[in-house]
Scaffold this motif. Structure first.
Motif, mmCIF file in Angstrom:
data_model
loop_
_atom_site.group_PDB
_atom_site.id
_atom_site.type_symbol
_atom_site.label_atom_id
_atom_site.label_comp_id
_atom_site.label_asym_id
_atom_site.label_seq_id
_atom_site.Cartn_x
_atom_site.Cartn_y
_atom_site.Cartn_z
ATOM 1 N N VAL A 11 0.844 -1.185 0.000
ATOM 2 C CA VAL A 11 0.000 0.000 0.000
ATOM 3 C C VAL A 11 0.886 1.244 0.000
ATOM 4 C CG1 VAL A 11 -0.163 0.068 2.532
ATOM 5 C CG2 VAL A 11 -2.006 1.062 1.138
ATOM 6 N N GLU A 12 0.389 2.310 -0.540
ATOM 7 C CA GLU A 12 1.135 3.558 -0.566
ATOM 8 C C GLU A 12 0.998 4.294 0.762
ATOM 9 O OE1 GLU A 12 0.926 4.638 -5.341
ATOM 10 O OE2 GLU A 12 -0.278 5.780 -3.904
ATOM 11 N N THR A 13 1.925 5.168 1.038
ATOM 12 C CA THR A 13 1.846 6.019 2.227
ATOM 13 C C THR A 13 0.504 6.735 2.273
ATOM 14 O OG1 THR A 13 4.236 6.354 2.309
ATOM 15 C CG2 THR A 13 2.870 7.987 3.404
ATOM 16 N N GLY A 14 -0.120 6.705 3.449
ATOM 17 C CA GLY A 14 -1.429 7.310 3.625
ATOM 18 C C GLY A 14 -2.590 6.374 3.374
ATOM 19 N N GLY A 15 -2.298 5.195 2.857
ATOM 20 C CA GLY A 15 -3.347 4.223 2.559
ATOM 21 C C GLY A 15 -3.789 3.441 3.778
ATOM 22 N N SER A 16 -4.691 2.506 3.550
ATOM 23 C CA SER A 16 -5.263 1.697 4.625
ATOM 24 C C SER A 16 -5.226 0.218 4.263
ATOM 25 C CB SER A 16 -6.725 2.101 4.872
ATOM 26 O OG SER A 16 -6.837 3.432 5.301
ATOM 27 N N LEU A 17 -5.172 -0.591 5.292
ATOM 28 C CA LEU A 17 -5.301 -2.038 5.163
ATOM 29 C C LEU A 17 -6.095 -2.551 6.352
ATOM 30 C CD1 LEU A 17 -1.749 -3.325 4.102
ATOM 31 C CD2 LEU A 17 -3.829 -3.423 2.723
ATOM 32 N N ARG A 18 -6.771 -3.674 6.153
ATOM 33 C CA ARG A 18 -7.483 -4.328 7.242
ATOM 34 C C ARG A 18 -7.012 -5.773 7.318
ATOM 35 N NH1 ARG A 18 -13.661 -6.311 8.046
ATOM 36 N NH2 ARG A 18 -13.943 -5.687 10.229
ATOM 37 N N ASP A 60 2.816 2.049 21.749
ATOM 38 C CA ASP A 60 3.097 3.486 21.774
ATOM 39 C C ASP A 60 2.848 4.124 20.417
ATOM 40 O OD1 ASP A 60 5.964 3.179 24.011
ATOM 41 O OD2 ASP A 60 3.809 3.198 24.380
ATOM 42 N N SER A 61 2.121 5.201 20.414
ATOM 43 C CA SER A 61 1.890 6.084 19.257
ATOM 44 C C SER A 61 1.069 5.458 18.132
ATOM 45 C CB SER A 61 3.227 6.610 18.696
ATOM 46 O OG SER A 61 3.895 5.601 17.975
ATOM 47 N N LEU A 62 0.476 4.293 18.362
ATOM 48 C CA LEU A 62 -0.302 3.665 17.292
ATOM 49 C C LEU A 62 -1.795 3.940 17.416
ATOM 50 C CD1 LEU A 62 1.505 0.231 17.006
ATOM 51 C CD2 LEU A 62 1.707 2.212 15.512
ATOM 52 N N THR A 67 -6.794 0.381 14.725
ATOM 53 C CA THR A 67 -7.933 -0.003 15.551
ATOM 54 C C THR A 67 -8.075 -1.515 15.553
ATOM 55 O OG1 THR A 67 -9.104 2.044 14.965
ATOM 56 C CG2 THR A 67 -10.403 0.280 15.952
ATOM 57 N N ILE A 68 -8.037 -2.092 16.748
ATOM 58 C CA ILE A 68 -8.243 -3.526 16.881
ATOM 59 C C ILE A 68 -9.698 -3.785 17.252
ATOM 60 C CG2 ILE A 68 -7.562 -3.594 19.322
ATOM 61 C CD1 ILE A 68 -6.284 -6.348 18.754
ATOM 62 N N SER A 69 -10.258 -4.847 16.714
ATOM 63 C CA SER A 69 -11.621 -5.231 17.040
ATOM 64 C C SER A 69 -11.741 -6.742 16.928
ATOM 65 C CB SER A 69 -12.627 -4.537 16.110
ATOM 66 O OG SER A 69 -12.399 -4.898 14.765
ATOM 67 N N ARG A 70 -12.879 -7.265 17.327
ATOM 68 C CA ARG A 70 -13.076 -8.710 17.263
ATOM 69 C C ARG A 70 -14.533 -9.036 17.017
ATOM 70 N NH1 ARG A 70 -10.737 -11.001 22.557
ATOM 71 N NH2 ARG A 70 -11.595 -12.998 21.846
ATOM 72 N N ASP A 71 -14.752 -10.202 16.460
ATOM 73 C CA ASP A 71 -16.084 -10.748 16.262
ATOM 74 C C ASP A 71 -16.069 -12.144 16.883
ATOM 75 O OD1 ASP A 71 -18.436 -11.946 15.398
ATOM 76 O OD2 ASP A 71 -18.354 -11.050 13.419
ATOM 77 N N ASN A 72 -16.572 -12.241 18.090
ATOM 78 C CA ASN A 72 -16.504 -13.523 18.800
ATOM 79 C C ASN A 72 -17.341 -14.604 18.119
ATOM 80 O OD1 ASN A 72 -14.710 -12.593 20.723
ATOM 81 N ND2 ASN A 72 -16.298 -12.065 22.202
ATOM 82 N N ALA A 73 -18.389 -14.211 17.424
ATOM 83 C CA ALA A 73 -19.223 -15.194 16.729
ATOM 84 C C ALA A 73 -18.467 -15.858 15.582
ATOM 85 C CB ALA A 73 -20.494 -14.536 16.210
ATOM 86 N N LYS A 74 -17.452 -15.159 15.063
ATOM 87 C CA LYS A 74 -16.679 -15.683 13.942
ATOM 88 C C LYS A 74 -15.256 -16.046 14.326
ATOM 89 C CE LYS A 74 -19.347 -13.152 10.480
ATOM 90 N NZ LYS A 74 -19.289 -12.176 9.350
ATOM 91 N N ASN A 75 -14.959 -16.012 15.642
ATOM 92 C CA ASN A 75 -13.597 -16.335 16.109
ATOM 93 C C ASN A 75 -12.538 -15.552 15.345
ATOM 94 O OD1 ASN A 75 -14.769 -18.227 17.829
ATOM 95 N ND2 ASN A 75 -13.248 -19.793 17.382
ATOM 96 N N MET A 81 -5.878 -0.502 9.815
ATOM 97 C CA MET A 81 -4.697 0.349 9.808
ATOM 98 C C MET A 81 -4.921 1.478 8.805
ATOM 99 S SD MET A 81 -1.676 -2.524 9.977
ATOM 100 C CE MET A 81 -2.019 -3.154 8.336
ATOM 101 N N ASP A 82 -4.932 2.686 9.300
ATOM 102 C CA ASP A 82 -5.171 3.863 8.460
ATOM 103 C C ASP A 82 -3.958 4.767 8.462
ATOM 104 O OD1 ASP A 82 -8.455 3.818 9.857
ATOM 105 O OD2 ASP A 82 -7.869 3.132 7.859
#
Length: 113
Positions: A11-18, A60-62, A67-75, A81-82
């Motif tokens: 990804v380029e600088t400034g981009g996002s990934l999940r 630190d600084s992240l 953003t971390i998240s979870r879906d317990n129904a889907k393990n 990451m933005d």
């Protein structure tokens, strides 16, 4: 427990990934899960962690870009990451921290300048 991470890429600088990490096993919903990363030539470091009830902690600084998240129904846990920077380049690993620490395989994130 097996942990299968995916979602890395270029990804380029400034981009996002999940990133996603699917866990096997019956203890997922109560486990503290986490993302770590290892940049070339550097030690592995904590990116973010999340409890079964959704309490989060960040390296630190992240916080604010990641953003971390979870879906317990889907393990599954996620790492959104933005505004990515070249220094975010590295291999990202998911991990189960409780009840027993276990590493998953990594997924490579490359941020071009």
């Amino acid at each position: 427990v097996q942990l299968q991470a995916s979602g890395g890429g270029l990804v380029e600088t400034g981009g996002s990934l999940r990133l996603s990490c699917v866990a096997s096993g019956s203890t997922f919903s109560t486990s503290i899960m986490a993302w770590y990363r290892q940049a070339p030539g550097k030690q592995r470091e904590l990116v973010a962690a999340i409890t079964g009830t959704g309490f989060t902690d960040y390296g630190d600084s992240l916080k604010g870009r990641f953003t971390i998240s979870r879906d317990n129904a889907k393990n599954t846990i996620f790492l959104q990451m933005d505004n990515l920077r070249p220094e975010d380049t590295g291999v990202y690993y998911c991990a189960q921290r409780t009840p027993i620490f276990q590493w998953g395989q990594g997924t490579l994130v490359t941020v071009s300048s």
